[in-house]
Motif scaffolding. Sequence first.
Motif, PDB file in Angstrom:
ATOM      1  N   VAL A  59      -6.783  34.278  75.370  1.00 21.95           N
ATOM      2  CA  VAL A  59      -5.605  33.639  74.767  1.00 21.95           C
ATOM      3  C   VAL A  59      -4.342  34.003  75.539  1.00 21.95           C
ATOM      4  CG1 VAL A  59      -4.173  33.491  72.686  1.00 21.95           C
ATOM      5  CG2 VAL A  59      -6.671  33.549  72.492  1.00 21.95           C
ATOM      6  N   GLU A  60      -3.644  32.964  75.995  1.00 24.51           N
ATOM      7  CA  GLU A  60      -2.394  33.155  76.737  1.00 24.51           C
ATOM      8  C   GLU A  60      -1.260  33.483  75.763  1.00 24.51           C
ATOM      9  OE1 GLU A  60      -1.861  32.637  80.119  1.00 24.51           O
ATOM     10  OE2 GLU A  60       0.302  32.944  79.957  1.00 24.51           O
ATOM     11  N   SER A  61      -1.124  32.640  74.736  1.00 25.59           N
ATOM     12  CA  SER A  61      -0.070  32.904  73.748  1.00 25.59           C
ATOM     13  C   SER A  61      -0.376  32.177  72.449  1.00 25.59           C
ATOM     14  CB  SER A  61       1.291  32.450  74.282  1.00 25.59           C
ATOM     15  OG  SER A  61       1.255  31.058  74.505  1.00 25.59           O
ATOM     16  N   VAL A  62       0.250  32.643  71.398  1.00 28.36           N
ATOM     17  CA  VAL A  62       0.068  32.025  70.077  1.00 28.36           C
ATOM     18  C   VAL A  62       1.464  31.813  69.494  1.00 28.36           C
ATOM     19  CG1 VAL A  62      -0.921  32.288  67.764  1.00 28.36           C
ATOM     20  CG2 VAL A  62      -2.080  33.314  69.741  1.00 28.36           C
ATOM     21  N   ARG A  63       1.643  30.658  68.902  1.00 29.14           N
ATOM     22  CA  ARG A  63       2.943  30.378  68.296  1.00 29.14           C
ATOM     23  C   ARG A  63       2.761  29.753  66.927  1.00 29.14           C
ATOM     24  NH1 ARG A  63       6.940  26.431  70.893  1.00 29.14           N
ATOM     25  NH2 ARG A  63       5.403  26.217  72.545  1.00 29.14           N
ATOM     26  N   ARG A  64       3.567  30.188  65.986  1.00 33.39           N
ATOM     27  CA  ARG A  64       3.568  29.480  64.711  1.00 33.39           C
ATOM     28  C   ARG A  64       4.376  28.213  64.897  1.00 33.39           C
ATOM     29  NH1 ARG A  64       0.992  31.391  60.603  1.00 33.39           N
ATOM     30  NH2 ARG A  64       0.723  33.619  60.361  1.00 33.39           N
ATOM     31  N   VAL A  65       3.904  27.136  64.346  1.00 37.20           N
ATOM     32  CA  VAL A  65       4.639  25.877  64.430  1.00 37.20           C
ATOM     33  C   VAL A  65       5.391  25.758  63.118  1.00 37.20           C
ATOM     34  CG1 VAL A  65       4.427  23.389  64.762  1.00 37.20           C
ATOM     35  CG2 VAL A  65       2.709  24.934  65.687  1.00 37.20           C
ATOM     36  N   SER A  66       6.693  25.617  63.217  1.00 39.55           N
ATOM     37  CA  SER A  66       7.436  25.573  61.957  1.00 39.55           C
ATOM     38  C   SER A  66       7.229  24.244  61.234  1.00 39.55           C
ATOM     39  CB  SER A  66       8.918  25.842  62.198  1.00 39.55           C
ATOM     40  OG  SER A  66       9.382  24.970  63.202  1.00 39.55           O
ATOM     41  N   GLU A  67       7.057  23.159  62.008  1.00 37.23           N
ATOM     42  CA  GLU A  67       6.880  21.873  61.349  1.00 37.23           C
ATOM     43  C   GLU A  67       5.505  21.803  60.697  1.00 37.23           C
ATOM     44  OE1 GLU A  67       7.454  22.060  64.645  1.00 37.23           O
ATOM     45  OE2 GLU A  67       9.480  21.295  64.944  1.00 37.23           O
ATOM     46  N   PRO A  68       5.424  21.174  59.523  1.00 36.78           N
ATOM     47  CA  PRO A  68       4.135  21.106  58.840  1.00 36.78           C
ATOM     48  C   PRO A  68       3.208  20.026  59.406  1.00 36.78           C
ATOM     49  CG  PRO A  68       5.855  20.112  57.504  1.00 36.78           C
ATOM     50  CD  PRO A  68       6.524  20.674  58.719  1.00 36.78           C
ATOM     51  N   PHE A  69       3.738  19.171  60.291  1.00 41.67           N
ATOM     52  CA  PHE A  69       2.832  18.166  60.876  1.00 41.67           C
ATOM     53  C   PHE A  69       2.272  18.731  62.167  1.00 41.67           C
ATOM     54  CE2 PHE A  69       6.137  16.951  63.859  1.00 41.67           C
ATOM     55  CZ  PHE A  69       7.290  17.265  63.146  1.00 41.67           C
ATOM     56  N   LYS A  70       1.015  18.517  62.364  1.00 41.29           N
ATOM     57  CA  LYS A  70       0.344  19.142  63.504  1.00 41.29           C
ATOM     58  C   LYS A  70      -0.116  18.074  64.509  1.00 41.29           C
ATOM     59  CE  LYS A  70       0.120  23.221  61.328  1.00 41.29           C
ATOM     60  NZ  LYS A  70       1.464  23.493  60.892  1.00 41.29           N
ATOM     61  N   GLN A  71      -0.948  17.137  64.010  1.00 43.12           N
ATOM     62  CA  GLN A  71      -1.543  16.180  64.943  1.00 43.12           C
ATOM     63  C   GLN A  71      -0.514  15.223  65.512  1.00 43.12           C
ATOM     64  OE1 GLN A  71      -5.480  14.875  64.371  1.00 43.12           O
ATOM     65  NE2 GLN A  71      -5.653  15.895  62.403  1.00 43.12           N
ATOM     66  N   ALA A  72       0.554  14.983  64.748  1.00 46.53           N
ATOM     67  CA  ALA A  72       1.613  14.094  65.240  1.00 46.53           C
ATOM     68  C   ALA A  72       2.619  14.856  66.093  1.00 46.53           C
ATOM     69  CB  ALA A  72       2.327  13.442  64.054  1.00 46.53           C
ATOM     70  N   ASN A  73       2.428  16.170  66.202  1.00 42.59           N
ATOM     71  CA  ASN A  73       3.428  17.037  66.818  1.00 42.59           C
ATOM     72  C   ASN A  73       3.328  17.049  68.347  1.00 42.59           C
ATOM     73  OD1 ASN A  73       5.127  19.263  67.480  1.00 42.59           O
ATOM     74  ND2 ASN A  73       4.760  20.080  65.430  1.00 42.59           N
ATOM     75  N   ARG A  74       4.470  16.876  68.993  1.00 43.33           N
ATOM     76  CA  ARG A  74       4.464  16.886  70.461  1.00 43.33           C
ATOM     77  C   ARG A  74       4.133  18.269  71.010  1.00 43.33           C
ATOM     78  NH1 ARG A  74       6.034  13.520  74.478  1.00 43.33           N
ATOM     79  NH2 ARG A  74       7.284  12.033  73.324  1.00 43.33           N
ATOM     80  N   LYS A  75       4.348  19.301  70.193  1.00 47.85           N
ATOM     81  CA  LYS A  75       4.120  20.652  70.717  1.00 47.85           C
ATOM     82  C   LYS A  75       2.700  20.850  71.205  1.00 47.85           C
ATOM     83  CE  LYS A  75       7.701  23.333  68.477  1.00 47.85           C
ATOM     84  NZ  LYS A  75       8.036  23.600  67.087  1.00 47.85           N
ATOM     85  N   PHE A  76       1.740  20.238  70.519  1.00 46.30           N
ATOM     86  CA  PHE A  76       0.407  20.406  71.109  1.00 46.30           C
ATOM     87  C   PHE A  76      -0.240  19.095  71.523  1.00 46.30           C
ATOM     88  CE2 PHE A  76      -0.088  21.372  66.588  1.00 46.30           C
ATOM     89  CZ  PHE A  76      -1.107  20.542  66.175  1.00 46.30           C
ATOM     90  N   HIS A  77       0.612  18.147  71.847  1.00 49.14           N
ATOM     91  CA  HIS A  77       0.178  16.911  72.504  1.00 49.14           C
ATOM     92  C   HIS A  77       1.395  16.482  73.309  1.00 49.14           C
ATOM     93  CE1 HIS A  77      -1.095  12.884  73.294  1.00 49.14           C
ATOM     94  NE2 HIS A  77      -2.175  12.973  72.534  1.00 49.14           N
ATOM     95  N   GLU A 215       9.205  13.410  56.554  1.00 48.50           N
ATOM     96  CA  GLU A 215       8.263  12.760  55.622  1.00 48.50           C
ATOM     97  C   GLU A 215       7.490  11.637  56.319  1.00 48.50           C
ATOM     98  OE1 GLU A 215      10.676  13.674  51.455  1.00 48.50           O
ATOM     99  OE2 GLU A 215      11.159  11.887  52.605  1.00 48.50           O
ATOM    100  N   LEU A 216       8.178  10.909  57.208  1.00 45.74           N
ATOM    101  CA  LEU A 216       7.486   9.860  57.971  1.00 45.74           C
ATOM    102  C   LEU A 216       6.364  10.486  58.797  1.00 45.74           C
ATOM    103  CD1 LEU A 216       7.200   6.980  59.203  1.00 45.74           C
ATOM    104  CD2 LEU A 216       9.021   7.582  60.802  1.00 45.74           C
ATOM    105  N   LEU A 217       6.689  11.595  59.453  1.00 40.87           N
ATOM    106  CA  LEU A 217       5.668  12.252  60.282  1.00 40.87           C
ATOM    107  C   LEU A 217       4.544  12.831  59.425  1.00 40.87           C
ATOM    108  CD1 LEU A 217       8.088  13.771  62.909  1.00 40.87           C
ATOM    109  CD2 LEU A 217       6.348  12.017  63.314  1.00 40.87           C
ATOM    110  N   MET A 218       4.858  13.293  58.237  1.00 43.64           N
ATOM    111  CA  MET A 218       3.799  13.796  57.346  1.00 43.64           C
ATOM    112  C   MET A 218       2.883  12.649  56.905  1.00 43.64           C
ATOM    113  SD  MET A 218       4.007  16.952  57.361  1.00 43.64           S
ATOM    114  CE  MET A 218       2.765  17.348  56.145  1.00 43.64           C
ATOM    115  N   SER A 219       3.446  11.452  56.750  1.00 49.36           N
ATOM    116  CA  SER A 219       2.609  10.295  56.404  1.00 49.36           C
ATOM    117  C   SER A 219       1.710   9.916  57.577  1.00 49.36           C
ATOM    118  CB  SER A 219       3.486   9.113  55.978  1.00 49.36           C
ATOM    119  OG  SER A 219       4.064   9.405  54.723  1.00 49.36           O
ATOM    120  N   ALA A 220       2.268  10.011  58.784  1.00 50.43           N
ATOM    121  CA  ALA A 220       1.432   9.779  59.977  1.00 50.43           C
ATOM    122  C   ALA A 220       0.299  10.807  59.987  1.00 50.43           C
ATOM    123  CB  ALA A 220       2.271   9.902  61.245  1.00 50.43           C
ATOM    124  N   GLU A 221       0.646  12.024  59.603  1.00 49.36           N
ATOM    125  CA  GLU A 221      -0.335  13.110  59.572  1.00 49.36           C
ATOM    126  C   GLU A 221      -1.473  12.802  58.584  1.00 49.36           C
ATOM    127  OE1 GLU A 221       0.462  15.526  61.732  1.00 49.36           O
ATOM    128  OE2 GLU A 221      -1.166  16.894  61.284  1.00 49.36           O
TER     129      GLU A 221
END
Length: 333
Positions: A59-77, A215-221
């Motif tokens: 493991v290089e690094s681990v980060r908590r993502v503050s936003e509750p949306f994951k799959q729609a999140n640019r941080k890991f895509h 909320e829009l992103l959570m709906s996408a999620e």
Amino acid sequence: MIAILKPGTTAQQTAHLLTWLKHMNLDVHVSEGKEFTILGLIGDTSRVDIELLSSLEIVESVRRVSEPFKQANRKFHPTDSIISCGNTKIGGGHFAMIAGPCSVESEEQIIEVATAVKASGAQILRGGAFKPRTSPYAFQGLKDEGIRLLLEAKKVTGMPIITEIMNVRSLDLFQEVDVIQVGARNMQNFDLLQELGKTNKPILLKRGLANTLQELLMSAEYIMSEGNEHIILCERGIRTYETYTRNTLDLSAIPVLHELSHLPVVIDPSHATGRASLVPSMALAATAAGADGIMVEVHNNPACALCDGGQSLTPVQFDSLCKQVQQVREVIR
Ligand code: PEP
Ligand code: MN
């Protein structure tokens, strides 16, 4: 939570880690880049010991993502998603003009509008068959007949079609529809979103009248968490205290959504403004601000439209808008 794996991690090591994480009741979204593999941990990550995870050799690094949306999140895509809609694409540099009437009214109307908008350069034909109207006495759409007529227009013009679903019960009717629209009023119809998540159809998800971008992103999620990653986000104006326009177009939604998410963003200036005279300037502004597409209502005879005539462009007006959009795109390229 996001875990970035070191370059050189073997498939066996990754599989081992995934098994461990899944034992903690987490779903893991794996995104393999050229150098790094990024794991998106989905679920209750509160029980994950960050120090332990970070200390693993791979493991290089681990980060908590503050936003509750994951799959729609640019941080890991990190790269833009490109959504295929029939024979056209939206996102990641692919721009689409989506045009057509608010509602499908007759065969003659939809074929005439479809032929005209295609000639002007539209890539996708829109048209409502199931209409969410404020009044139960207003025209509710031609329903299954409307979808049949859209498919007829698709056959004649070769254009992919987008139309709105209001209820899971009518999902069977959408088999040959290229893009399913979830309208503003259904943005938080979670049952509908989850059912659409079980299909592999592209979904154009409109922002609700009074919903935040999160909320829009959570709906996408909701859709993505069921397996369907083909989502296009659509800003169509939100309700504010301003009454001159039908809604208030939130143009900042474009850069904000692009910052937060990898999903493409389309702007609907028709429902945002409610007035045909305001549609072109907002469409151009949205193009300049980096929208991935514009969805515009076009009617062959707006004065006689059964729905939203006041905000519909004529085919001639749409033709001139397409040329201007093209010019703006060339300038910002
Ligand atoms: C539509 O696009 O036909 C529509 C009803 O839009 P909205 O959901 O944005 O009101
Ligand atoms: Mn409309």
